[in-house]
Design a protein around this motif. Structure first.
Motif, PDB file in Angstrom:
ATOM      1  N   ALA A   1       0.840  -1.197   0.000  1.00  0.00           N
ATOM      2  CA  ALA A   1       0.000   0.000   0.000  1.00  0.00           C
ATOM      3  C   ALA A   1       0.879   1.253   0.000  1.00  0.00           C
ATOM      4  N   ALA A   2       0.363   2.317  -0.580  1.00  0.00           N
ATOM      5  CA  ALA A   2       1.118   3.561  -0.715  1.00  0.00           C
ATOM      6  C   ALA A   2       1.307   4.233   0.643  1.00  0.00           C
ATOM      7  N   GLN A   3       2.473   4.805   0.831  1.00  0.00           N
ATOM      8  CA  GLN A   3       2.802   5.563   2.028  1.00  0.00           C
ATOM      9  C   GLN A   3       3.166   6.993   1.628  1.00  0.00           C
ATOM     10  N   LEU A   4       3.129   7.892   2.611  1.00  0.00           N
ATOM     11  CA  LEU A   4       3.558   9.255   2.337  1.00  0.00           C
ATOM     12  C   LEU A   4       5.001   9.242   1.839  1.00  0.00           C
ATOM     13  N   GLY A   5       5.269  10.005   0.791  1.00  0.00           N
ATOM     14  CA  GLY A   5       6.581  10.013   0.167  1.00  0.00           C
ATOM     15  C   GLY A   5       6.639   9.163  -1.079  1.00  0.00           C
ATOM     16  N   ASP A   6       5.666   8.232  -1.257  1.00  0.00           N
ATOM     17  CA  ASP A   6       5.601   7.422  -2.469  1.00  0.00           C
ATOM     18  C   ASP A   6       5.024   8.236  -3.617  1.00  0.00           C
ATOM     19  N   VAL A   7       5.155   7.665  -4.824  1.00  0.00           N
ATOM     20  CA  VAL A   7       4.514   8.213  -6.009  1.00  0.00           C
ATOM     21  C   VAL A   7       3.516   7.183  -6.515  1.00  0.00           C
ATOM     22  N   ILE A   8       2.253   7.598  -6.646  1.00  0.00           N
ATOM     23  CA  ILE A   8       1.229   6.680  -7.138  1.00  0.00           C
ATOM     24  C   ILE A   8       0.730   7.170  -8.490  1.00  0.00           C
ATOM     25  N   THR A   9       0.295   6.223  -9.301  1.00  0.00           N
ATOM     26  CA  THR A   9      -0.283   6.544 -10.604  1.00  0.00           C
ATOM     27  C   THR A   9      -1.790   6.327 -10.521  1.00  0.00           C
ATOM     28  N   LEU A  10      -2.554   7.369 -10.891  1.00  0.00           N
ATOM     29  CA  LEU A  10      -4.007   7.340 -10.725  1.00  0.00           C
ATOM     30  C   LEU A  10      -4.725   7.606 -12.037  1.00  0.00           C
ATOM     31  N   ASP A  11      -5.884   6.944 -12.181  1.00  0.00           N
ATOM     32  CA  ASP A  11      -6.928   7.404 -13.103  1.00  0.00           C
ATOM     33  C   ASP A  11      -7.907   8.157 -12.213  1.00  0.00           C
ATOM     34  N   ILE A  12      -8.187   9.400 -12.543  1.00  0.00           N
ATOM     35  CA  ILE A  12      -8.983  10.226 -11.639  1.00  0.00           C
ATOM     36  C   ILE A  12     -10.004  11.042 -12.416  1.00  0.00           C
ATOM     37  N   ALA A  13     -11.240  11.029 -11.909  1.00  0.00           N
ATOM     38  CA  ALA A  13     -12.313  11.858 -12.464  1.00  0.00           C
ATOM     39  C   ALA A  13     -12.945  12.615 -11.306  1.00  0.00           C
ATOM     40  N   GLY A  14     -13.252  13.904 -11.499  1.00  0.00           N
ATOM     41  CA  GLY A  14     -13.794  14.699 -10.411  1.00  0.00           C
ATOM     42  C   GLY A  14     -14.837  15.691 -10.861  1.00  0.00           C
ATOM     43  N   VAL A  15     -15.799  15.945  -9.969  1.00  0.00           N
ATOM     44  CA  VAL A  15     -16.825  16.954 -10.194  1.00  0.00           C
ATOM     45  C   VAL A  15     -16.990  17.746  -8.906  1.00  0.00           C
ATOM     46  N   ALA A  16     -17.678  18.880  -9.010  1.00  0.00           N
ATOM     47  CA  ALA A  16     -18.004  19.690  -7.830  1.00  0.00           C
ATOM     48  C   ALA A  16     -19.507  19.847  -7.764  1.00  0.00           C
ATOM     49  N   GLU A  17     -20.038  19.812  -6.542  1.00  0.00           N
ATOM     50  CA  GLU A  17     -21.473  19.995  -6.383  1.00  0.00           C
ATOM     51  C   GLU A  17     -21.866  21.380  -6.899  1.00  0.00           C
ATOM     52  N   PRO A  18     -23.142  21.578  -7.235  1.00  0.00           N
ATOM     53  CA  PRO A  18     -23.573  22.875  -7.770  1.00  0.00           C
ATOM     54  C   PRO A  18     -23.239  24.010  -6.815  1.00  0.00           C
ATOM     55  N   ALA A  19     -22.899  25.165  -7.392  1.00  0.00           N
ATOM     56  CA  ALA A  19     -22.587  26.339  -6.578  1.00  0.00           C
ATOM     57  C   ALA A  19     -23.868  26.900  -5.988  1.00  0.00           C
ATOM     58  N   ALA A  20     -23.747  27.453  -4.793  1.00  0.00           N
ATOM     59  CA  ALA A  20     -24.906  28.103  -4.165  1.00  0.00           C
ATOM     60  C   ALA A  20     -25.237  29.368  -4.933  1.00  0.00           C
ATOM     61  N   PRO A  21     -26.538  29.729  -5.014  1.00  0.00           N
ATOM     62  CA  PRO A  21     -26.921  30.956  -5.736  1.00  0.00           C
ATOM     63  C   PRO A  21     -26.199  32.162  -5.158  1.00  0.00           C
TER      64      PRO A  21
END
Length: 560
Positions: free
Chosen positions: A155-175
């Motif tokens: 398992a990855a530890q701090l200081g390691d380098v990991i390779t990721l597939d990553i997708a991200g969204v943000a919830e709708p902004a408040a009016p």
């Protein structure tokens, strides 16, 4: 022809020109003959109908409208010559009266610049200091690039380098509680570039290719997998992420949430963007990320020694490397500080100067800013119309917003032009050739091709104006440091013109921040406003030209 002149506060002269009745009548009859060639007059062959028939059939106003354009051209040129005026920019026809026939023009005059006591301006200058902390940080950055990555089955530890597939969204902004202020529409098109606000990455960390700063929301999310209302942030494959808590990609706290992930493991992560996040549009919103780890690697950085120093460049030892890197940092910091100092000096000189220019010159500068914005937008596959829609602006509002920066840029240009003239700043052909060689030499085998491009008259002239600008700014900086370079004798004699007297157009050079720009002198009248007639722009067959030479021996602009 009777001419009345009225000086205006706008660096223009208003010319009222009363046309001789015989000349006006001649113009009307010539116009009628042209109309008779264009339109069929019942009972007459083309061009054969008498004036009275043409005027009755087509209307007196149509005859006047046809007569105004050539008559306006003739009157404008003759009035400039008789009044002894040299129009610095396109003139404007502001009124036409028919009884008697009288044209009223606004004629732009050359800008007027009074530099003030700029030779008494003083600004302190100290060389930059390179601290040990700054040197150590620079060396550490070099060492970090020599890190060795090795795959591990854990398992990855701090200081390691990991390779990721990553997708991200943000919830709708408040009016929004209130309408956000309008974005700055100046050149750079910053608002149109979503990456413009991203801060620089930590130089000591190996951030992934797309992790140079905070995640910016894309303009739209087209992916069908994106839940309704959520805003697309990113969707990347094979991104290498250094598990360093100092890193904040793709958002603060992300590194800690993926620590412990193993190759092949998938996780769904939800984190809320801090209220002080750099990108204001994401503050307080929930970020949702789906990640898959494809590899985990350890990362080891070599220890400093003489061999490592030698491997990083032309260094004899670690001590030699420290001294040379310190010298490089000093040179870079000194260049940056000198640039900042020079800008401050020019700001002081411009603030102390009195500058007047005609409105037409300001509109030309606004045109340049709009064109510059268009060029930058096209590099991003956008147009000015796209930008106007995004910013909810009209072209008129955009131009109005650009007037303030255009005015300041124009003031700066005119002041530097005056400094060039007063201080006798000169550029020789050898200076131009040397600059061109500096530009083309890095191209190696292709340098001859680029050198040929710089041999055109336009290219050499542009290079000359670049050098004039640089020399003028350097001279002002020398004055501000108290070095007091002497004024050349010829320039000293001509440096104090009579109050209110503008330099001839031929002696004016318009200079931008770094790349000087010339303004072509063209004494013409533009849009007309008449009750029963419309006049096209009045074109001069032989417009005056700005020689753009600062020497007193330069040829004066000629207009006929």
């Amino acid at each position: 022809m009777k001419i009345e002149q009225q000086p205006l506060d706008t660096c223009e002269v208003r010319l009222s020109v009363e046309v001789d009745p015989a000349e006006a009548e001649q113009a009307k009859r010539a116009a009628a003959r042209r109309l008779a060639q264009k339109y069929k007059i019942p009972g007459f062959r083309p061009g054969k109908a008498p004036y009275e028939i043409i005027a009755r059939h087509l209307g007196e106003s149509a005859v006047w409208e046809e007569a105004m354009e050539p008559l306006g051209q003739k009157v404008y040129k003759a009035a400039l010559t008789e009044a002894g005026l040299h129009a610095f920019a396109p003139g404007q026809l502001v009124d036409v009266k028919l009884d008697p026939v009288t044209f009223t023009f606004n004629v732009p005059l050359p800008p007027e610049v009074a530099l003030g006591d700029y030779r008494s301006a003083r600004l302190g200058y100290d060389d930059p200091e390179i601290t040990e902390e700054a040197l150590d940080a620079a060396l550490e950055h070099l060492r970090e690039h020599q890190a060795v990555l090795e795959p591990v089955e854990r398992a990855a530890q701090l200081g390691d380098v990991i390779t990721l597939d990553i997708a991200g969204v943000a919830e709708p902004a408040a009016p929004a509680k209130s309408e956000a202020p309008a974005a700055d529409p100046s050149a750079e098109a910053a608002a149109a570039d979503p990456s413009a606000e991203a801060p620089a990455a930590d130089p000591s960390a190996e951030a992934p290719p797309d992790s140079a700063g905070p995640v910016e929301p894309a303009p739209a999310a087209e992916d069908a997998a994106t839940p309704p209302g959520d805003e697309f942030l990113l969707d990347d494959k094979d991104v290498e992420v250094l598990l360093d808590p100092k890193l904040e990609w793709p958002m603060p706290g992300f590194v800690e949430t993926v620590a412990g992930i193993a190759a092949g493991e998938e996780r769904h992560i939800e984190l809320r963007f801090p209220d002080d996040y750099g990108n204001e549009t994401l503050r307080g919103r929930l970020g949702k990320f789906d990640v898959k780890c494809t590899s985990v690697k350890t990362r080891s950085v070599p220890e400093w020694d003489d061999e490592l120093a030698k491997s990083l460049g032309e260094y004899e030892s670690l001590a030699d490397m420290r001294e040379k890197v310190r010298a490089e940092l000093f040179a870079s910091a000194q260049h940056e500080k000198t640039e900042e100092y020079n800008r401050s000096v020019v700001d002081v000189v411009v603030a102390g100067a009195s500058v007047r220019f005609p409105p037409a010159l300001l509109q030309e500068e606004v045109d340049d800013l709009v064109q510059d914005l268009d060029r930058r937008l096209r590099e991003q596959k956008l147009t000015v119309n796209d930008y106007l829609k995004i910013q909810k602006l009209t072209l008129e509002k955009l131009r109005a917003d650009l007037e303030a920066p255009a005015r300041e840029r124009l003031r700066r240009s005119l002041v530097l032009s005056k400094v060039i003239a007063v201080e006798g700043v000169e550029v020789t052909d050898s200076d131009i050739t040397e600059r061109i060689e500096r530009i083309v030499s890095p191209f190696g085998d292709n340098s001859d091709r680029f050198r040929e491009l710089f041999q055109t008259e336009v290219a050499r002239r542009s290079t000359r104006l670049d050098l004039l600008t640089e020399k003028a700014i350097a001279r002002l900086a020398s004055i501000a440091r108290g070095e007091n370079p002497p004024l050349p004798e010829p320039a000293a004699e001509e440096a104090e013109p009579a109050e209110g007297v503008a330099a001839p157009a031929a002696e004016v050079i318009l200079v931008e921040e770094v790349a000087p720009v010339e303004y072509a002198v063209e004494p013409v009248a533009t849009e007309a406003a008449a009750e029963e007639s419309s006049v096209e722009p009045v074109a001069d067959d032989k417009p005056a030209e700005a020689a753009a030479e600062v020497d007193s021996s330069s040829a004066a602009a000629e207009a006929s």
